[in-house]
Design a protein around this motif. Structure first.
Motif, PDB file in Angstrom:
ATOM      1  N   LEU A   1       0.809  -1.214   0.000  1.00  0.00           N
ATOM      2  CA  LEU A   1       0.000   0.000   0.000  1.00  0.00           C
ATOM      3  C   LEU A   1       0.843   1.266   0.000  1.00  0.00           C
ATOM      4  CD1 LEU A   1      -2.882  -0.988   2.463  1.00  0.00           C
ATOM      5  CD2 LEU A   1      -2.836  -1.083  -0.028  1.00  0.00           C
ATOM      6  N   ASN A   2       2.160   1.143   0.174  1.00  0.00           N
ATOM      7  CA  ASN A   2       3.047   2.304   0.046  1.00  0.00           C
ATOM      8  C   ASN A   2       3.252   2.679  -1.410  1.00  0.00           C
ATOM      9  OD1 ASN A   2       3.609   2.721   2.854  1.00  0.00           O
ATOM     10  ND2 ASN A   2       4.793   0.814   2.793  1.00  0.00           N
ATOM     11  N   ASP A   3       3.005   1.758  -2.285  1.00  0.00           N
ATOM     12  CA  ASP A   3       3.111   2.011  -3.722  1.00  0.00           C
ATOM     13  C   ASP A   3       1.816   2.686  -4.187  1.00  0.00           C
ATOM     14  OD1 ASP A   3       3.387   2.021  -6.429  1.00  0.00           O
ATOM     15  OD2 ASP A   3       3.595  -0.151  -6.657  1.00  0.00           O
ATOM     16  N   PRO A   4       1.875   3.907  -4.691  1.00  0.00           N
ATOM     17  CA  PRO A   4       0.655   4.624  -5.098  1.00  0.00           C
ATOM     18  C   PRO A   4      -0.194   3.835  -6.092  1.00  0.00           C
ATOM     19  CG  PRO A   4       2.509   6.114  -5.065  1.00  0.00           C
ATOM     20  CD  PRO A   4       3.082   4.735  -4.878  1.00  0.00           C
ATOM     21  N   HIS A   5       0.456   3.195  -7.054  1.00  0.00           N
ATOM     22  CA  HIS A   5      -0.277   2.424  -8.054  1.00  0.00           C
ATOM     23  C   HIS A   5      -1.030   1.262  -7.410  1.00  0.00           C
ATOM     24  CE1 HIS A   5      -1.273   0.484 -11.826  1.00  0.00           C
ATOM     25  NE2 HIS A   5      -0.727  -0.642 -11.362  1.00  0.00           N
ATOM     26  N   ALA A   6      -0.338   0.530  -6.522  1.00  0.00           N
ATOM     27  CA  ALA A   6      -0.971  -0.605  -5.844  1.00  0.00           C
ATOM     28  C   ALA A   6      -2.098  -0.128  -4.941  1.00  0.00           C
ATOM     29  CB  ALA A   6       0.075  -1.382  -5.042  1.00  0.00           C
ATOM     30  N   ARG A   7      -1.889   1.035  -4.285  1.00  0.00           N
ATOM     31  CA  ARG A   7      -2.907   1.552  -3.391  1.00  0.00           C
ATOM     32  C   ARG A   7      -4.168   1.935  -4.174  1.00  0.00           C
ATOM     33  NH1 ARG A   7       0.124   4.751  -0.933  1.00  0.00           N
ATOM     34  NH2 ARG A   7      -0.346   6.708  -2.018  1.00  0.00           N
ATOM     35  N   ARG A   8      -3.995   2.600  -5.314  1.00  0.00           N
ATOM     36  CA  ARG A   8      -5.156   2.976  -6.125  1.00  0.00           C
ATOM     37  C   ARG A   8      -5.888   1.734  -6.645  1.00  0.00           C
ATOM     38  NH1 ARG A   8      -1.567   6.977  -8.046  1.00  0.00           N
ATOM     39  NH2 ARG A   8      -1.080   5.662  -9.859  1.00  0.00           N
ATOM     40  N   ALA A   9      -5.122   0.750  -7.052  1.00  0.00           N
ATOM     41  CA  ALA A   9      -5.735  -0.482  -7.554  1.00  0.00           C
ATOM     42  C   ALA A   9      -6.525  -1.189  -6.454  1.00  0.00           C
ATOM     43  CB  ALA A   9      -4.662  -1.413  -8.115  1.00  0.00           C
ATOM     44  N   PHE A  10      -5.962  -1.171  -5.228  1.00  0.00           N
ATOM     45  CA  PHE A  10      -6.623  -1.835  -4.115  1.00  0.00           C
ATOM     46  C   PHE A  10      -7.923  -1.101  -3.740  1.00  0.00           C
ATOM     47  CE2 PHE A  10      -7.145  -2.421   0.537  1.00  0.00           C
ATOM     48  CZ  PHE A  10      -7.415  -3.774   0.523  1.00  0.00           C
ATOM     49  N   LEU A  11      -7.872   0.222  -3.701  1.00  0.00           N
ATOM     50  CA  LEU A  11      -9.070   0.991  -3.387  1.00  0.00           C
ATOM     51  C   LEU A  11     -10.149   0.811  -4.452  1.00  0.00           C
ATOM     52  CD1 LEU A  11      -7.484   4.306  -2.021  1.00  0.00           C
ATOM     53  CD2 LEU A  11      -8.614   2.496  -0.717  1.00  0.00           C
ATOM     54  N   THR A  12      -9.710   0.796  -5.715  1.00  0.00           N
ATOM     55  CA  THR A  12     -10.659   0.541  -6.803  1.00  0.00           C
ATOM     56  C   THR A  12     -11.317  -0.823  -6.639  1.00  0.00           C
ATOM     57  OG1 THR A  12      -9.355   1.925  -8.311  1.00  0.00           O
ATOM     58  CG2 THR A  12     -10.924   0.380  -9.296  1.00  0.00           C
ATOM     59  N   PHE A  13     -10.489  -1.810  -6.265  1.00  0.00           N
ATOM     60  CA  PHE A  13     -11.018  -3.159  -6.039  1.00  0.00           C
ATOM     61  C   PHE A  13     -12.049  -3.169  -4.912  1.00  0.00           C
ATOM     62  CE2 PHE A  13     -10.705  -7.049  -3.491  1.00  0.00           C
ATOM     63  CZ  PHE A  13     -11.142  -7.989  -4.403  1.00  0.00           C
ATOM     64  N   LEU A  14     -11.770  -2.428  -3.813  1.00  0.00           N
ATOM     65  CA  LEU A  14     -12.703  -2.379  -2.689  1.00  0.00           C
ATOM     66  C   LEU A  14     -14.028  -1.747  -3.094  1.00  0.00           C
ATOM     67  CD1 LEU A  14     -10.464  -1.381   0.374  1.00  0.00           C
ATOM     68  CD2 LEU A  14     -11.419  -3.624  -0.183  1.00  0.00           C
ATOM     69  N   VAL A  15     -13.958  -0.643  -3.857  1.00  0.00           N
ATOM     70  CA  VAL A  15     -15.190   0.036  -4.279  1.00  0.00           C
ATOM     71  C   VAL A  15     -16.025  -0.872  -5.177  1.00  0.00           C
ATOM     72  CG1 VAL A  15     -16.117   1.966  -5.623  1.00  0.00           C
ATOM     73  CG2 VAL A  15     -14.227   2.356  -4.028  1.00  0.00           C
ATOM     74  N   ILE A  16     -15.364  -1.495  -6.135  1.00  0.00           N
ATOM     75  CA  ILE A  16     -16.090  -2.390  -7.049  1.00  0.00           C
ATOM     76  C   ILE A  16     -16.687  -3.564  -6.278  1.00  0.00           C
ATOM     77  CG2 ILE A  16     -15.829  -3.978  -8.986  1.00  0.00           C
ATOM     78  CD1 ILE A  16     -13.737  -2.080 -10.142  1.00  0.00           C
ATOM     79  N   THR A  17     -15.914  -4.105  -5.341  1.00  0.00           N
ATOM     80  CA  THR A  17     -16.407  -5.226  -4.535  1.00  0.00           C
ATOM     81  C   THR A  17     -17.621  -4.827  -3.705  1.00  0.00           C
ATOM     82  OG1 THR A  17     -14.178  -6.158  -4.410  1.00  0.00           O
ATOM     83  CG2 THR A  17     -15.782  -6.919  -2.775  1.00  0.00           C
ATOM     84  N   PHE A  18     -17.569  -3.610  -3.124  1.00  0.00           N
ATOM     85  CA  PHE A  18     -18.699  -3.132  -2.323  1.00  0.00           C
ATOM     86  C   PHE A  18     -19.963  -3.047  -3.164  1.00  0.00           C
ATOM     87  CE2 PHE A  18     -21.336   0.518  -1.090  1.00  0.00           C
ATOM     88  CZ  PHE A  18     -21.733   0.105   0.168  1.00  0.00           C
ATOM     89  N   PHE A  19     -19.849  -2.429  -4.345  1.00  0.00           N
ATOM     90  CA  PHE A  19     -21.027  -2.306  -5.200  1.00  0.00           C
ATOM     91  C   PHE A  19     -21.496  -3.678  -5.696  1.00  0.00           C
ATOM     92  CE2 PHE A  19     -19.671   2.169  -5.581  1.00  0.00           C
ATOM     93  CZ  PHE A  19     -20.894   2.785  -5.337  1.00  0.00           C
ATOM     94  N   PHE A  20     -20.545  -4.560  -5.970  1.00  0.00           N
ATOM     95  CA  PHE A  20     -20.915  -5.899  -6.443  1.00  0.00           C
ATOM     96  C   PHE A  20     -21.656  -6.677  -5.357  1.00  0.00           C
ATOM     97  CE2 PHE A  20     -19.965 -10.424  -6.934  1.00  0.00           C
ATOM     98  CZ  PHE A  20     -20.511 -10.643  -8.189  1.00  0.00           C
ATOM     99  N   ILE A  21     -21.142  -6.612  -4.120  1.00  0.00           N
ATOM    100  CA  ILE A  21     -21.784  -7.322  -3.015  1.00  0.00           C
ATOM    101  C   ILE A  21     -23.169  -6.734  -2.738  1.00  0.00           C
ATOM    102  CG2 ILE A  21     -21.674  -7.793  -0.535  1.00  0.00           C
ATOM    103  CD1 ILE A  21     -18.651  -8.052  -0.828  1.00  0.00           C
ATOM    104  N   SER A  22     -23.279  -5.395  -2.791  1.00  0.00           N
ATOM    105  CA  SER A  22     -24.576  -4.756  -2.576  1.00  0.00           C
ATOM    106  C   SER A  22     -25.577  -5.174  -3.653  1.00  0.00           C
ATOM    107  CB  SER A  22     -24.422  -3.229  -2.570  1.00  0.00           C
ATOM    108  OG  SER A  22     -23.550  -2.815  -1.547  1.00  0.00           O
ATOM    109  N   ALA A  23     -25.124  -5.156  -4.910  1.00  0.00           N
ATOM    110  CA  ALA A  23     -26.009  -5.574  -5.999  1.00  0.00           C
ATOM    111  C   ALA A  23     -26.371  -7.044  -5.869  1.00  0.00           C
ATOM    112  CB  ALA A  23     -25.346  -5.303  -7.342  1.00  0.00           C
ATOM    113  N   SER A  24     -25.407  -7.872  -5.446  1.00  0.00           N
ATOM    114  CA  SER A  24     -25.678  -9.303  -5.283  1.00  0.00           C
ATOM    115  C   SER A  24     -26.687  -9.537  -4.166  1.00  0.00           C
ATOM    116  CB  SER A  24     -24.379 -10.055  -4.972  1.00  0.00           C
ATOM    117  OG  SER A  24     -23.469  -9.939  -6.046  1.00  0.00           O
ATOM    118  N   ALA A  25     -26.556  -8.786  -3.070  1.00  0.00           N
ATOM    119  CA  ALA A  25     -27.499  -8.932  -1.964  1.00  0.00           C
ATOM    120  C   ALA A  25     -28.907  -8.540  -2.403  1.00  0.00           C
ATOM    121  CB  ALA A  25     -27.053  -8.077  -0.780  1.00  0.00           C
ATOM    122  N   PHE A  26     -29.009  -7.403  -3.109  1.00  0.00           N
ATOM    123  CA  PHE A  26     -30.315  -6.975  -3.599  1.00  0.00           C
ATOM    124  C   PHE A  26     -30.877  -7.989  -4.589  1.00  0.00           C
ATOM    125  CE2 PHE A  26     -32.747  -4.823  -6.972  1.00  0.00           C
ATOM    126  CZ  PHE A  26     -33.804  -4.338  -6.217  1.00  0.00           C
ATOM    127  N   GLY A  27     -30.019  -8.437  -5.508  1.00  0.00           N
ATOM    128  CA  GLY A  27     -30.468  -9.404  -6.502  1.00  0.00           C
ATOM    129  C   GLY A  27     -30.868 -10.728  -5.871  1.00  0.00           C
TER     130      GLY A  27
END
Length: 526
Positions: A97-123
């Motif tokens: 997470l000290n690597d800016p590129h890795a940190r951005r990729a990880f945060l992007t992954f978390l956001v996408i995962t959150f929306f995916f899990i929310s959509a999956s729960a609703f679905g």
């Protein structure tokens, strides 16, 4: 100054492979379909079972498959690159997470995962809700379930969801229903289902856990009047009405034990029987355990079972559905359905021989429903055009309405594609068209002590009116007459004299006046 080392070229993403590209195309297509169908569903005024099954089951399944293909492609690409250059790719992914590129990729992954899990729960919730709905049960497998769905809509439980009776509450029975549904899906997919659908449902949840959640056995009571309106097969479609007092009975130790039909369901009694056929129409052995614990066994002397057969047989404890075996899916016989149409005003009894002709065309054998509807139209019109030309010209609208009504009756209760009608599904309420009550109450079930299960008609019902009988045999009806002549006091409401939990007491102490009538002092002229 030293020379600046050139930056190592950035390695392309693991996503860049043909397998992952195919998976991504599947994901995009299925996601777009889900979104589009979701908006169609929320904007449509009519619930469509096929939109629901596509939106919440089929396309989400395809989307998950697409994600799996994407992940599989990335995994295979990583293994390929590691084989080519083992030192260039670590054995496991490294997260820094000290690597800016890795940190951005990880945060992007978390956001996408959150929306995916929310959509999956609703679905998932919407998928569960949809699979519990009436359209899913009755309309998804259109041909197979059409008889049950149509008769359900015409029945007394049309506002009760299918799952309320067939599944009930609780995770255990929900899981069992879905396992059963998996086999049903296989049967429909590979055309393995029976025609007609076999009944009774042997793995149906016990009635105390379904029926008795609304119908409380302890609160069954008294007698109920039932009116039977029948029409003749003569030219005038002669109407005849009978009124019967049905001795429903029931009760409990707290409300007072009552005899009657619902004696069978009194919680203090236990009735067990052995059926020897799949439809439970042949019952050669019955056991009754009363509230005092006394056990009596009855044997059908016309087809007795041996002790070995009784010991080995599957015994069933009687509950609601043994008599009310068609509570939500009643297939009416032709004459009953036509009589109901007369009573409701959908058929005109002034049209000659309409009862006879309607029953005749409904009873004919047909290969398909369209053939039946065409034949009903042709037969009725030709009959009146040929035999009653004046009636046909004067009552053309009524005859056209009769054709429409008879076609409606056929579509509600007759299903040639599934080989289903009133004859394939016995109805145990009563005993007119099927054995029903007489499965046990036939006068042939006898105990070892000589006690017979009664077949006395008056135990269950009493005829109190018959329009074809002489007036003196029918019950007289009219306005309520007080047993004591009240004279001028008759204008008062009941509570003027009747006080809760107290006998009548004159407002003036007159001593014992029980031998007098009110009218002797309170004349009708006062």
């Amino acid at each position: 100054m030293g020379e600046i080392e050139p930056l190592a070229p950035k390695r392309p993403s693991l996503f860049r492979n043909y397998i992952s590209f195919v998976g991504a195309a599947i994901v995009i297509a299925s996601l777009a379909s889900v979104v589009l169908l979701f908006f169609i569903e929320i904007t449509s005024a009519v619930e469509n079972p096929y939109v629901g099954i596509l939106t919440y089951i089929i396309f989400p399944s395809i989307l998950m498959f697409g994600l799996f293909v994407v992940a599989l492609g990335m995994l295979l690409e990583r293994r390929r690159r590691r084989r080519i250059a083992p030192g260039a790719i670590t054995a496991y992914p490294k997260l820094d997470l000290n690597d800016p590129h890795a940190r951005r990729a990880f945060l992007t992954f978390l956001v996408i995962t959150f929306f995916f899990i929310s959509a999956s729960a609703f679905g998932s919730y919407r998928a569960f809700e949809f699979t519990e709905s009436v359209p899913f049960c009755g309309q998804t497998c259109h041909t197979v379930m059409k008889p049950e769905f149509m008769s359900y809509q015409a029945g007394a439980h049309a506002r009760v969801r299918c799952v309320d009776c067939h599944v009930g509450s609780g995770a255990g029975w929900y899981a069992r229903s879905k396992l059963s549904g998996a086999y049903q899906l296989y049967s429909v997919t590979f055309n393995k289902f029976s025609r007609p659908i076999s009944t009774p449902v042997h793995n149906l949840r016990p009635a105390p856990e379904t029926c008795e959640q609304c119908h409380w056995p302890e609160k069954f009571f008294g007698a109920q009047m039932k009116v039977f309106n029948r029409y003749g097969y003569d030219e005038q479609n002669t109407a005849r009405q009978r009124r019967m007092l049905i001795n429903v009975g029931g009760g409990s130790s707290t409300t007072g034990l009552v005899t009657g039909i619902h004696w069978h369901m009194n919680i203090a009694n236990e009735v067990t029987y052995i059926p020897t056929d799949d439809h439970r129409q042949v019952i050669p052995w019955v056991q009754i355990k009363d509230r005092e614990g006394n056990v009596t066994q009855y044997y059908d002397r016309t087809r007795p079972l041996s002790p070995e057969q009784i010991a080995a047989a599957d015994k069933r404890r009687m509950d609601c559905v043994d008599c009310h075996n068609r509570p939500a899916h009643v297939y009416l016989p032709p004459d009953v359905a036509v009589d109901q149409a007369f009573v409701s005003g959908r058929l005109d009894p002034s049209i000659p021989y309409l009862k006879r002709k309607a029953v005749e065309v409904l009873s004919n054998p047909y290969a398909t429903t369209p053939q039946a509807l065409t034949s009903i139209d042709t037969s009725l019109n030709e009959f009146y055009q040929t035999n009653y030309k004046d009636v046909y010209s004067q009552k053309q609208a009524a005859i056209k309405g009769a054709v429409t009504e008879v076609q409606r009756i056929f579509q509600n209760y007759f299903f040639p594609e599934m080989k289903t009608d009133w004859q394939t599904h016995p109805n145990n309420i009563g005993h007119l068209y099927f054995s029903g009550c007489f499965r046990c109450h036939d006068g042939e079930h006898v105990s070892n002590t000589g006690k017979v299960i009664t077949n006395n008609c008056d135990v269950c019902h009493t005829v109190i009116y018959d329009s074809a009988g002489p007036p003196e045999n029918n019950a007289k009806t009219g306005s309520f007459q007080h047993p004591v002549d009240l004279g001028a006091l008759a204008v008062h409401k009941c509570e003027y004299c009747h006080k809760a939990n107290k006998p009548f007491q004159h407002p003036v102490n007159l001593g014992d006046i029980s031998m007098f009538q009110c009218v002797e002092c309170h004349s009708k002229k006062q």
